[in-house]
Design a protein around this motif. Structure first.
Motif, PDB file in Angstrom:
ATOM      1  N   ASP A 110      -5.481  -1.530  -5.234  1.00  0.00           N
ATOM      2  CA  ASP A 110      -5.027  -2.149  -3.997  1.00  0.00           C
ATOM      3  C   ASP A 110      -6.071  -3.183  -3.561  1.00  0.00           C
ATOM      4  O   ASP A 110      -7.048  -2.859  -2.890  1.00  0.00           O
TER       5      ASP A 110
ATOM      6  N   THR B 140       0.827  -1.197   0.000  1.00  0.00           N
ATOM      7  CA  THR B 140       0.000   0.000   0.000  1.00  0.00           C
ATOM      8  C   THR B 140       0.868   1.255   0.000  1.00  0.00           C
ATOM      9  O   THR B 140       0.623   2.210  -0.741  1.00  0.00           O
TER      10      THR B 140
ATOM     11  N   GLY C 107      -3.739  -2.789   6.184  1.00  0.00           N
ATOM     12  CA  GLY C 107      -5.062  -3.409   6.133  1.00  0.00           C
ATOM     13  C   GLY C 107      -5.066  -4.809   6.738  1.00  0.00           C
ATOM     14  O   GLY C 107      -5.918  -5.138   7.561  1.00  0.00           O
TER      15      GLY C 107
ATOM     16  N   GLN D 227      -7.472   0.477  -0.654  1.00  0.00           N
ATOM     17  CA  GLN D 227      -7.674  -0.893  -0.190  1.00  0.00           C
ATOM     18  C   GLN D 227      -9.017  -1.017   0.534  1.00  0.00           C
ATOM     19  O   GLN D 227      -9.795  -1.906   0.266  1.00  0.00           O
TER      20      GLN D 227
HETATM   21 MG    MG Z   1      -2.242  -2.697   2.149  1.00  0.00          MG
END
Ligand code: MG
Ligand code: ATP
Ligand code: ATP
Ligand code: MG
Lengths: 257, 239, 387, 284, 239
Positions: free
Chosen positions: B157, B42, E135, B81
């Motif tokens: 993402d 990310t 995430g 994401q």
């Molecule tokens: Mg990520």
């Protein structure tokens, strides 16, 4: 079944909130009301008639108050919103925020006394512009801090999102930031309007009584001996904002609370 | 090369998240990127998109140094994401957002967005606000919003992380179709090996802040580190 | 700057016709206390239209009393403002003293006013303010006397001297207090005169020894009897207006104030009961005048003079004396008036509730030197409030 | 480019938010040393000396501090309780209008109103008299202009509690406290634990800065203590204005000394409180 | 049966999202649930967890009717599809949250949480606040928090959606180990066929608001609707 006490407390709260408004109206209609009488010996419009007769230009004051308060609210909300963004995204955010607190630390009345010198020097004395500027100086930090909580990671992400979608600054504001902050902006507008509407000390010093806002006109009566007139003055002061609030509520409450 | 990333370094505090990132990508190609959770994927995408300033290094797009360019000037779209939808807009308006920015006539927007909603299998969901959508629906809206602006470089993402196999497949096909149609170059972060294989012209594997791009898909399939082999075993075993 | 100062100096000797000519069409700013509907009615609905009609002067009123005026003047001095915001002010002795100290007043100008000839400047209550000669620096506007206020239905026999007061508060604890302001300090001055043995004890320049000796007695009296005061003497009302409210709602049985207690107006507006009466302390209460002054940097000095002259005219003074209106005593000397005006004054509506100036006359004391006030403020706080 | 744009904002901020304050402070400082002021004649420490030796300032400061503290503590507590218990009810259309109403009442009206209700000759005293609880005004308890500042605190409470309720309701919404509470419940938290571990920390962490600001605001409040306060000790603003507007022009500078002292103390406190990087503060 | 769901119906407006939901689950079993995006899986879990009231129907837990019971009284833990972490607590404290509620001594908490952090491969992330985590890291924290309270019924909504294959595998193993160790019964919503097969004692497939639970995994594998067959083909083809 357990007794549900919440409605009772809630009703009590509503009564407590409404009571002052009712009582002030009642007191403004009363006369010759002394301890130990529970009920005044006169109820009627005598006080209202007297005050409206002796106070020439109440209506004019009302409108100049409205103009001043609206200008202050518009300026401080707009600039507060825009500038708070620069401040709360700045790497030195903590120091800047601290600086924004300082105008609060200097008690408002004292702030007013100390500022008058500079206003005199700048020729901003005794006119409407001066009063608007002075009230703006008080309302601006409020607006600025008011928006501090708005600028968070999430909003930053939305901004970034608009940027990567190719939106420019203007579009970021009109299409995302303003709609997102609408509720806050309305509240801030209302609050800064009130700050200006109720402002007495600073206005009386900078406006030296030449800029006759409604607050200036009626303030003396609140402090002076005749409390029936005082109550009447209170009514004049608080009901315009209530009306504003009522008309605003549609917008404010949908998004907010 | 369309995109060239040179010696990008990015740390958070003491933690070096991206160390010496180096790769390039031809126009109209898709690079799939795999990598362990927390390895810096990310962060890498955000750096390329201009949302996170790199500590050092250079990014060239179409030969032009864009390291200092503002994100809105890069014509790179980054797809978050987490499904980041504008909370004040419904599904339709979220997808239309990028188009409205371009001042496309209303009729055309309506047509385009409705077509997109159809492709995303979101008919009937157009009027829902973000909180009323399911996880996968949100993700599709957010995908639709990104791709409908036809950016020259698209950074995805994990765009299909919350989709079931069937829907996912159809979305992958949609993505393929659109990238071809509009000449979109893209980086595609995914955790799904199959997806990586299917979507990418090339495949990259990120580890310890460094991205290794496989010359050939074959090399990737054969590398035991990537987990493709064990996947093949598992599914073979079910027979 | 130079030129305007010169012009101003010329005004002091200019013939009235010249002044009238300059005044024509000007806008004059008048800063005054606006806390009473009767006064505002008089100004807004009578004075403002009259000067507009008669002299084409725009009279603008701004609100502000002593401290505000002093602050304004000090501020403008500090900032070297030559064209001030305010032309004329309504002041009493306290403010006169302060303005003199910072050289905030312009003058002398009074002698030039045609209507000044109707005033008896021999009267020391008019020509002396706080033991300072007025010397034409301010024009008297009205004269009044400090009076004690009570409700004759609740208190048939109000106290008239300190020993009686002592007994009264023991009988009715919590019903008497001293406001911590100009009014309260004025009462203390009369008390001090009584403790000194006569109405004229405090006359003349400030006498440190006299003050020390008498104030000692005063604090002793108050502290010894404090427990019978309002709130057992633990605190005192900040302002006279607060004390009046306490009297009005029945908490206090005795109040007091200038303008013969301001009784008439307050009964008429329904604040005080109709059974309210006023009287003077037997050793005397302070009588003084209040004045109109022109500020040192007033841009429209001629206009201000014209307005002041109008305010001193028999017509304006008569209107002001109406007991149902502003109800204030004229400063004009009856023997200097035409008979026509004299009769009108004698026929003017009389007070129904409050005492007349005449009734209080026998017990009048002149305002002592300003230093007494300064010291009383300070020592009242030190010896009583914080004690 | 980006940096430059931000700087214009910061510049404006400094111009409007900082310069007036700095100017006012310097003015007060100069005045306190007698360097400016029409009635002053040059630099002197005499005003500082007399303020510090008299001790009135410190008494006043302590008094104001306590009053503001009690008022803020009670109203924050009350507002939290109301938010916790009445959240849903307050969201109805009618209630959401009602709870905004108190914001339309300024301090001076609150002070005036409180006085009319609670003074010894006031509304409640009359009712008590009617009901036979008291026979004379002086028997009614001391609720305004009293030593314990009950009247002032009551007014403060009615002024700031509604604000805090609105604030907390908002934070509750924006921070998804509802969902987090349910999450905590399913993790085994009882009502009490939810309040203590989710509701309170999230709300207070988000709002503590505003709470402190309101504390400072009350510390410097003027109108309410002017109407409802006692003569000694007085709240700070009342003291300052009394000194600045005093009869004896030679001592006006003492008011500025008090103002400067007050500003310095609160500023130092604010710096100590706000500036250190708090380890646990989460990005907002 | 430990959990019995009978005739649950739930609509949003005109849209019938869950229609006549019927199934039961034995104690200590895990039921994997697959289904198209937007088919109503999350709604179903939320209904069972008590976060969404059903329009009609009944839910029995351990023989007791809990349809009207408040969520906090159900001793069911629902793990949100989006990672919902306490914003005022760091990763460590988020995981410790459930334990602190039980007044477990500090030393033991520290030990347990550190062990959990280790199992979740989050060493070194303990002090980060939620916005500073990636995430997948957030998802693991949220999983760790849910499972460390040892609930009797655990509802997982795509708990490993943002994890790479390797990490995902290790998390699956961790889950297996812990459910066995602490006798946890669970519903496991996932979009990953492999995961569904691996984690579930039984597998359910949701379609048109109805859940079909396969008696046997075999049946599931053979059903062409589920997509297992095409998966087998794909991976076989890579060889
Ligand atoms: Mg990520
Ligand atoms: N609050 C709501 N209001 C209106 N519609 C809703 C609401 N919540 C969910 N829905 C709709 O109900 C349907 C089922 O949603 P749900 O979240 O249960 O799907 P899901 O199976 O979990 O999907 P996914 O796999 O994408 O998370 C969707 O069409 C969704 O748009
Ligand atoms: N703002 C931040 N402050 C501190 N550390 C951060 C921050 N953002 C990310 N990190 C750390 O940087 C590392 C890489 O994060 P990144 O989000 O790039 O991972 P990722 O590869 O996208 O992982 P995932 O697949 O789990 O999303 C992680 O260890 C994360 O905790
Ligand atoms: Mg879902």
């Amino acid at each position: 079944m357990r007794l549900n006490w919440k409605p009772f407390v809630l009703s009590l709260v509503v009564l407590l909130i409404l009571f002052p408004f009712v009582y002030l109206v009642f007191l403004s209609l009363a006369s010759e009301w002394r301890f130990p009488d529970v009920w005044p010996s006169y109820i009627g419009f005598k006080n209202w008639v007297t005050v409206f007769n002796s106070e020439a230009g109440l209506l004019k004051s009302f409108f100049s108050s409205l103009v001043i308060s609206l200008s202050v609210a518009v300026f401080s909300t707009t600039s507060g919103f825009l500038i708070s963004k620069a401040v709360f995204y700045h790497p030195k955010k903590r120091v800047l925020t601290l600086l924004a607190y300082f105008p609060y630390i200097l008690a408002p009345v004292v702030f007013a006394a100390c500022l008058s010198f500079f206003f005199l020097k700048m020729g901003l004395f005794g006119n409407m512009t001066g009063v608007v500027v002075a009230q703006f100086i008080i309302a601006f930090p409020y607006a600025l801090l008011f928006f501090s909580s708005f600028w968070n990671e999430k909003v930053k992400s939305y901004e970034d999102l608009v940027a990567t979608l190719g939106g420019n600054k203007w579009q970021t504001y009109t299409k995302v930031l303003l709609p997102l902050a609408k509720g806050l902006i309305l509240i801030c507008f209302f609050q800064t309007f009130l700050i200006s509407w109720f402002e007495y000390g600073l206005t009386s010093i900078i406006g030296i009584g030449k800029v006759q806002t409604l607050t200036i006109k009626v303030f003396l009566f609140i402090k002076e001996a005749n409390y029936f007139y005082g109550a009447l003055s209170c009514c004049l002061l608080i009901f315009p904002p209530v009306v504003l609030l009522y008309f605003n509520k549609r917008y404010v409450f949908k998004k907010f609370v | 090369m369309f995109l060239e990333v040179q010696h990008i370094v990015k740390s958070f505090g003491d933690e070096k998240v991206v160390k010496d990132l180096n790769f390039s990508l031809s126009a109209k190609h898709t690079l799939s990127i795999l990598g362990k959770s927390g390895c810096g994927k990310t962060t890498m995408l955000k750096t390329i998109g201009g949302l996170v300033p790199p500590d050092s290094g250079k990014i060239l797009l179409n030969g032009e140094d864009i390291t200092e360019t503002k994100p809105e000037k890069r014509s790179i779209v980054y797809l978050y994401q987490e499904d980041l939808l504008f909370p004040h807009l419904n599904a339709f308006e979220n997808i239309a957002f990028g188009l409205r920015l371009k001042k496309i006539p209303e009729g055309l927007i309506k047509e385009k967005v409705e077509h997109m909603l159809h492709s995303l299998e979101l008919e009937g969901q157009a009027d829902k606000m973000p909180t009323q959508l399911s996880g996968g629906q949100r993700q599709r809206v957010s995908f639709g919003r990104a791709i409908s602006t036809n950016p020259s470089l698209l950074l995805l993402d994990e765009p299909f992380g919350s989709l079931d196999t069937g829907t996912r497949k159809r979305m992958q096909e949609l993505f393929k179709k659109l990238t071809e149609e509009f000449d979109i170059t893209s980086l595609f972060v995914t955790h799904d090996l199959k997806e990586a294989v299917l979507m990418g012209n090339q495949i990259g594997f990120m580890q310890d802040g460094v991205l290794k791009v496989y010359e050939d898909k074959k090399d990737f399939i054969q590398d035991p580190q990537t987990g493709v082999q064990s996947e093949i075993e598992f599914w073979g075993g079910l027979l | 700057g130079e030129k305007s100062t010169n012009n101003d100096d010329k005004l002091k000797s200019a013939p009235w016709e010249d002044i009238e000519a300059i005044a024509e069409g000007t806008t004059v700013n008048f800063m005054m206390w606006q806390g009473s509907t009767a006064i505002n009615d008089y100004i807004n609905n009578y004075v403002v239209p009259s000067v507009k009609g008669k002299y084409n002067i725009n009279l603008q009123i701004s609100g502000g009393q002593g401290p505000e005026i002093v602050q304004l003047v000090m501020g403008e001095k500090q900032a070297d403002i030559e064209q001030g915001q305010v032309d004329m002010v309504w002041i009493n002795g306290e403010t006169f003293f302060q303005l003199r100290k910072v050289k905030g007043l312009w003058g002398p100008f009074v002698e030039q006013l045609p209507n000044a000839s109707l005033i008896n400047f021999e009267d020391s209550y008019i020509s002396t303010d706080f033991q300072q000669p007025v010397n034409g620096m301010e024009a008297p506007w009205s004269i009044n006397q400090f009076a004690i206020v009570y409700d004759f239905e609740k208190v048939p026999n109000p106290p008239k001297n300190i020993p009686e007061l002592k007994n009264f508060i023991k009988e009715h604890p919590g019903t008497f207090t001293i406001s911590n302001d100009f009014t309260g300090m004025t009462l203390l001055k009369s008390f001090m005169a009584e403790l000194g043995g006569g109405p004229n004890v405090l006359d003349g320049a400030f006498d440190e020894n006299k003050y020390k000796q008498l104030s000692q007695k005063l604090w002793k009296f108050i502290n010894d009897n404090k427990q019978y005061f309002w709130k057992e003497g633990s605190t005192f009302p900040k302002e006279q207006s607060k004390m009046n409210q306490l009297y009005a709602n029945g908490e206090l049985l005795i109040a007091y104030g200038f303008n013969e207690g301001g009784i008439e107006d307050k009964v008429l507006t329904g604040l005080y009961p109709e059974s309210t009466k006023g009287y003077a302390w037997s050793n005397g209460t302070i009588r003084n005048s209040n004045y109109l002054g022109i500020l040192y940097n007033s841009p429209e000095k001629a206009g201000a003079m014209q307005v002041i002259n109008f305010l001193l005219s028999p017509e304006a003074q008569l209107k002001k004396a109406d007991a149902k209106g502003m109800d204030s005593n004229t400063v004009l000397a009856m023997d200097k008036l035409d008979t026509e005006w004299k009769d009108k004054f004698l026929d003017a509506r009389k007070r129904q509730y409050g005492p007349t100036l005449k009734e209080l006359e026998v017990n009048a004391i002149a305002e002592p030197a300003p230093e007494y006030m300064i010291r009383l403020y300070e020592d009242f706080r030190k010896n009583v409030i914080e004690n | 480019m980006r940096i430059k744009k931000l700087n214009i904002g910061i510049l404006l901020f400094v111009l409007v938010g900082v310069v007036p304050f700095a100017a006012a402070f310097i003015y007060a400082l100069l005045y306190s040393f007698g360097i400016i002021g029409v009635a002053n004649d040059g630099f002197t420490l005499q005003f500082w000396e007399s303020v510090i030796t008299s001790g009135t300032f410190f008494k006043s400061f302590g008094y104001s501090f306590l009053i503001a503290l009690v008022a803020v503590a009670i109203s924050v507590g009350g507002a939290l309780w109301i938010t916790l218990k009445f959240r849903q009810q307050l969201e109805t259309r009618f209630m959401s209008f009602i709870i905004y109403l108190p914001l339309a009442v300024p301090g001076i009206v609150t002070g005036f109103f409180t006085f009319q209700l609670f003074s010894k000759g006031g509304f409640f005293a009359r009712i008590s008299h009617k009901l036979g609880f008291i026979t004379e005004a002086s028997q009614f308890p001391d609720l305004v202009n009293d030593g314990l500042a009950i009247g002032i605190i009551f007014s403060f409470l009615t002024m700031i509690t509604p604000f805090f309720v609105l604030l907390f309701l908002n934070v509750y919404k924006n921070e998804r406290v509802e969902e987090l509470s349910i999450l905590a419940q399913s993790l085994g938290a009882n009502a009490n634990q939810i309040s203590r571990r989710v509701f309170l920390p999230i709300l207070l962490k988000k709002t503590w800065v505003l709470i402190v600001l309101y504390f400072i605001f009350l510390l410097g409040a003027y109108e309410v203590p002017l109407i409802l306060g006692q003569e000694s000790p007085q709240m700070l603003s009342v003291l300052i204005i009394q000194e600045i507007k005093q009869y004896d022009l030679d001592k006006i500078s003492e008011g500025y000394v008090v103002a400067v002292l007050y500003t310095l103390i609160v500023s130092v406190a604010a710096i100590l409180l706000f500036l250190p990087k708090r380890k646990r503060a989460y990005a907002t």
